[in-house]
Structure formats: C-alpha cells, structure tokens
Design an enzyme around this catalytic site. Sequence first.
Site, short mmCIF file in Angstrom:
data_model
loop_
_atom_site.label_atom_id
_atom_site.label_comp_id
_atom_site.label_asym_id
_atom_site.label_seq_id
_atom_site.Cartn_x
_atom_site.Cartn_y
_atom_site.Cartn_z
NE ARG A 155 -0.76 0.10 5.02
CZ ARG A 155 -1.07 -0.78 5.92
NH1 ARG A 155 -1.75 -1.71 5.87
NH2 ARG A 155 -0.44 -0.63 7.20
CD GLU A 195 1.77 2.55 6.66
OE1 GLU A 195 2.06 2.71 7.92
OE2 GLU A 195 0.58 2.14 6.01
CD GLU A 238 -1.59 -3.60 8.93
OE1 GLU A 238 -1.10 -2.63 9.28
OE2 GLU A 238 -2.12 -3.72 7.80
#
Length: 896
Positions: A482, A484, A749
């Site tokens: 993503r 990030e 996650e």
Amino acid sequence: MTSTLRVYDLRTEHLTEPLGIDAPVPRFSWRLRSDRRGAAQSAYRIVVHSGDREVWDSGRVESSQTSGIEVGARLASRTSYRWSLQVFDETSSPGEPETASFETALLSRSAFRGAWIGRDVHWDAPDNELDPPVDDDIPAKVRHIPPAAHLRREFGVTTPVTRARAYATARGLYTLHVNGRRVGDHELAPGWTDYRDRILYQTYDLTPLVRDGENAIGIVLADGWWSGYVGFDSRRQGKHYGTAPQAWAMIVLEHDDGTETVITTDAAWRERRGAIRYTDPLMGEHVDARQELHGWTEPGFDDSAWAPARELAHDHDLLVAQVDEPIRATLQVPAVERLADPDGRAVYDFGQNLVGRVRIELGAMSAGQQVVLRHGEVLDDDGRLYTANLRTAEARDVYASAGSASNLFEPTFTVHGFRYLELSGLDTPPDPGQVTAVVLHNDTPFVGEITTSSADLNQLVSNIRWGQRGNFVGVPTDCPQRDERLGWMADAQVFLPTAALGADVAAFFTRWLRDVRFAQSPEGSFPDVAPVVSEFFADGAPAWADAGVIIPWHLYRVYGDRRLLADSFESMARWVDFVERENPDLLWRRRVGNHYGDWLQIDAVTPRPVLATAYFARSAELVARAASVLGHDLQAARYGELARRVRTSFVEAFVDDDARIEGDTQTAYLLGLAFELLPERLRARAADHLVRTIEANDGLLTTGFVGVSLLCPVLSEIGRSDLAYALVETDRYPSWLYSVRHGATTIWERWDGWTEHAGFQSAEMNSFNHYSLGSVGEWLVRFVAGIDQTPESVGYEQLRIAPQIGGSLTRVAARYETPRGLVMTEWSIEGDDVEVAASVPPGTTARVSLASRDVLESAGTLEETTGISEIVVGDGLTEFTIVSGDYRFRFPRAAE
C-alpha cells in the site's frame, strides 16, 4: 601437524568480498568448522596484501575471537586488498590458510569529482505546453509523474586499460549501462537512506566492459524515494527530498602505463526521454515501446537531437559507500494458474504473496496496443482482484507495443506487493508459463531454517520468511503493497530476533540504524519511523521509539558488534534521558507521541501507561548494560539505578499485592515477566495470572504487535510450553494458523485481516504481508528447536540447547549459522523414546537441558562419553555441558 579446524565464510565489514567500502578501519570475521569434538581456535594470524606488497601482518594473536578483528594499518583509496587467515586449534596446530578480498572506495573527499546532472527543464519547455484535460485511462495520481531521463556520453580509450571502476549513485533511482550492457545486479539503487544525512554510492567493476577505441556510458534516472511517492500523508506524499532526480558518476580507468583517465558526470552528457513515460515505486511504471531508444548505450549512437544535461549541484559531502547487501532480484516465481474474473479479465495466481515485479511475454501486438497490469494480494469473494487495501497506491503497470511480433515487458523502477496479477488489453492472454514474478529484496544471506512434522507449522515458517523478504526492501518496512512502506520502528524491534535467526542482518540493520540516529530530535526523542517523511511520526511512541535502544542491544548480543553499540550508545542514552526528563515521577504518561498501545490487540485493552512505563524500565536497563559493555562505569551505575527506580514506580502504581497488573491483560503480564519488572515474590503469581487470562479466553491469545513477540517465549520460560504449543497449533480465530488455513502465504497485519464471520477488515489498514505477528518465529527456533545462547553469552559463544518437546510434533530439525559457526539440532519421537541430535561449532560450548532424568548418548552413558561434563540430574531434567562436536542422545519421553 595440520589441524582439522577449518575456516569459512570470510567477511569484511559483515560482507563477502565487498567491492568498494569506505570504512576507515575495516573489520574481519569468519566462521569455523571441524569434524572433531573439542576443536577450538586458540589463535589466529591475518596478513593483508595489496598486490605483491604486504600491508599488515597481525602476527600470531592468542585469541578465540572470530569477529570484529580490525585492520591495524591505514588503507589507501580505490585499492584492492587480499587478506589471508590462518587459525590455530587448541593444540596450537595450524589450519590451512584461507583468503578473501575486498576493495576500498573513495576514502577522502578530495577523491570525489564530477557534478550532479539531470534534465534541463528549461531546454524541453515545449513539452510543457498543456492542452485541456480529456477523459482517458491515466489515473490522476500518475498524470504528473515525470518520465525517466536517459543520460549518455561517449569516451575513447587509446591506452590499454588494466582496471576500470565506476562509482555511481542518484538522488532518485538509476541503472548504469556501458557499451550496450547493464552494469551490476543492483535493483532500485542506491536504495533508501535519509538523503539529508547521506546518500549511498555503488562501486562497479567495468574492466570486462571497457573496450579499446570508442565507448559509451548511459544512465537511466527516475524519481524513486527522492522525489516520488512515499508514505500515506496526503498533505506530503511526494518530493520529500527534492523536486527532480539527479545522477552522479565517476569512472576511473587505470592504464597499463600507470596513468589514469577519469570521466565524470558533467555538462558534456546528453539527455532525453525514452520509453519509460512515468515510473514510481508506489504507483507503477508506464512503458511505451514506440519510444524505445535502440542502441543508445552503444558508441556511435546519434544523440545530436538530444538536449544537453544540466549540472544541478557539485556537492559530494553526503556520499557514502554502500555498506550492506543491495536490493537484488533473488528469485523467479512462475505463475501457477490463469483464472478469469467475473468480467472476463485474466488473473494470474503465483501461489505466493511476494514483492517485486512481473516479467511477461505478451506475444504479437499491434502498434500502440496497450496492456494494463494490476497487482493485488488477494481476490475478493467474487474472484476479482482486491485492491481497496492499497489505498492511494496504484500498483499499476502499463505497456504499449511498437507493433512487434514479440513483446517482453518487465518494469525497472517500481516494486509491488502481490500474489495475483490482473491483465487487460489482450484478446488472448498469455499462458501462465509466459508470466513470471521477479522477487526483489535486500539480499541478506539466509542463515537459518527450521522444519517440523507439521505441514501447517512449516507453512507458518515459510510465511514468516516470505514476509521478511518482502519487507526488507531499502528499509525494514511495515508492508510492501500500500501507500506506506515506511521503516516502522516497533515492527522492526519485535521482529528482529526472528529476522536474525533467519538471515544475517548485521549489515542491513547497521546501515538503517544510522537513519534512526539521524532522525532523533534535538530533545532526544526517536520517531515512529525512520527515515522520517512526515511530522506526524516525529515524536516517538512507547515500544516504537524504544527500538532505538532495543535494536542496537540485540544486534550486539547476536553479532558481538561493539562498534555498532558504541555508535548508538549516545543516542540510546539521550532517549532514556528524554523520557525521564518529561516524566520525573517515572511513570511514562507525558510525551508519548502517537501512543499506539498494544497495536491491533484482540478483545483486550492494555492500559497505555502500563505499557509505556514497562518500556521505559526496559530501555533504561539496556542502556545500563550497554554502558557496562563499553566501559562507561558511571553511566552503567546511573542508568542501572534509574531502571531500578522505574521498576519500583511500576509496581507501586500498577501492581497489587496479588500480582494483578492494571488492565489484567495477557500483554500486561507478559511485559511484567519478560522485562523483569516484578519482585521475585510476585513473579509466580503473575505467571499464574498470565495463564488464567489465556484459559479464560478459551485458550486463545489477545495480544497485539507488542505482546505477541513475548507470548510464547514467556510461557516457555515459566514452564508452560504446553500452553505455547496450544496457542501456536490452534487454527481457531485468532491464531497464526487461522490465516494459514485460509490460504495465507505471508503473515497478515491483523489477526482479523479476513475472517469467515466478517470478511475483509477495513481497507484503510489491512495488509496481507506484514511481519510483526511473525515474531513467533523466534520461539520456534529458540524453544521448539532449542537453539539459543545463554543470557551472559554474546555472539553465541555459549550455547543453550534445550528443545521443548511437545504439541503434536514428532520431529523438528533446525540449523543456524551463528557468527562462530553452524549449530544444528534435531529431535524425533519414536514410540516411547525421544532422540535429540546436536552439532556445536568449534570454540563454542553448549549447556544442554533435556526433559528426562534418564539420558543416554547413543555411544554410551554420559559419564563415559568424551566432551560432556557438569552433569546435573534432578526435577525431571538432565543438564550438562558439551564442547564442540556432533552428539546424539536418547531418553524416555516424559509422561503427559
């Protein structure tokens, strides 16, 4: 008499035969092997040569040390060295010498020449003429990403070249080409460091590529982390360091007559755009093959219509030689299946969630025909590519054909996290055999492995390793898919013990820790992430910022690297001083930054002051230990006393007389026990409370990022490995095997990334490749396989071998290349007996603990066997010490 002791894996600065280091005093290390029990190194001798000239001779040094040996001579810049090593065993018999090489880079600022160059934005002003927007398939986020720049120049060689080196880097990303060949195997070079502090440059051997006569050199230059998209802060998602990329290179040709020719980046270079219309690590890459510059890196290419490159800067102060393994393409994973989504688009399954890019043979295409490649980790319930969790990251590559009968596409400057590839734009999509995933990561050598009799646990181990591969890209990231991909500190510190048991991460973390230190604020606060790309992360949170203390200490324990500890010590102390200054009552409630607590805990809330104060005590204790190692006695006493007072404050504020810790959560008790915060009189009751909180939750965990790394190790330490096994082997939600049973090939996650009862978690934060919860890998190696070191040991000089036989397992085998040599353990159950095998490297002793009062080595009783001593039998255990060598023991299995 020649010794049977052998040396292998000779390394300089933690690297194997590095080309281009600028350490002023390089350090050597090696590993040992022998087929004889009791073998040990008693002395070593190192001789360093440059050509035929002896540079340094250590002489015979009486020492068992095998790492951190510093060169005792001043080294020259841009010089090749060869070092030979001879070790002597415990009888003083010499072993066979082994040799290795390394080369220094540019050791003085005066050695650097050349300018930073890039596109002259004023020269190509006509390209900036704008037309009104039209509807097309180009996403708004990528519309203004610039194309890659192609930079070239030619040079002549009239005198034979004996050695040629290129020193090159970019403020951005680059590839280097000479005479039609791409140079080196680095990917996404120069990697990501905090460019305000330093920029890594790479050294390449051009000797086989340079020809007599005319030569050409080229650089392809892209934004990368320098000016491309990084992170998720929509107010500042790009151009963190600069507005456009720049390249620097210096080529040094050494001739057979003793002269040198130096070619540098300057205004003599030419530049233009090529086939890469835009490229970005997060967003993807668009290649238009009709714009391919065929032959542009060959001499004689007509670049008369190209623009002159512009000299953009002339500073070299921040250039530092590459100090760790680069990002490389390490594996190729072919697609295993081609699916069709409900809309008829081809979807390829690689069978493995991974990080890298796709190489695809597209077959014949018409001119201008375009294909779009979209990447995702999972499919939704309808069989479509699930990309909502990518947030603003496009992860979208585009290829337009020049009309060729064959079209091979593989992007260069982007990286994706994916298991599935969606392809659109072709009537007849390629067969799976034409589609390959190319895996990218920092090429840290893998040094450990473990296998068990459980297919589920073996898959969990695989998931952990693939998560490590995919998140060691430039920095130790949180997730690779993503918008990030940041160097989150807590993720790194909780996973480091597992990472170091799987791969040699010494050089990788040594390099990243400089970013951590640079990111520390003037007040002493570490951030949440390093490098820092947003003020949102600047003031660190408990367990996140504490990584600035925990990681250097753990690396010292694993690798015995005193220099790393010394480099970090001041910043470690400043962090603890900062917390103490802001919290004079020694309860950490103020200046807690983005206090994440026990992030992603399940059905439990560990009070944030409890977690913060526990970490305050832990960091103070580790600073005291580091001070003691480094000989800073006054600071060792000061921080040791501070740690004692913080522990006292913790107990007075949060612990009652029955050892109940405020919050009454699994993580609260784990912190109290693992960090030794409780007085001895309360430890047993706290352990009982920990067990109670698990049993009260139907035998399931509630821990988040912080607690999960402590869960199984603490249970084993308090004698409840049976409960640790139960937690690891269950496939009920939440658990590690819940994701395995639902097809996970990397660590998720969140425990609830996808569940049968709720489907996908919030797309705002739901990575399916995130190594934090994979920190259970440490327990698998240290306790299940039984490979550990004693508490007082550094660099695995004193091993602890204590496999915990349990669960449903009938066999476990593990191997780990410690800094001193290979350790192996294996245990198996046959009928009512257990057999345990162990191999201990030379110069190392091991304290063995086996769960039986009746232990026999296969060759006879313990008392009759050489290499075994200090035998203690009691409390259902047999403990003894063994010297190096191979052993095999058998004993009756303990009653259930």
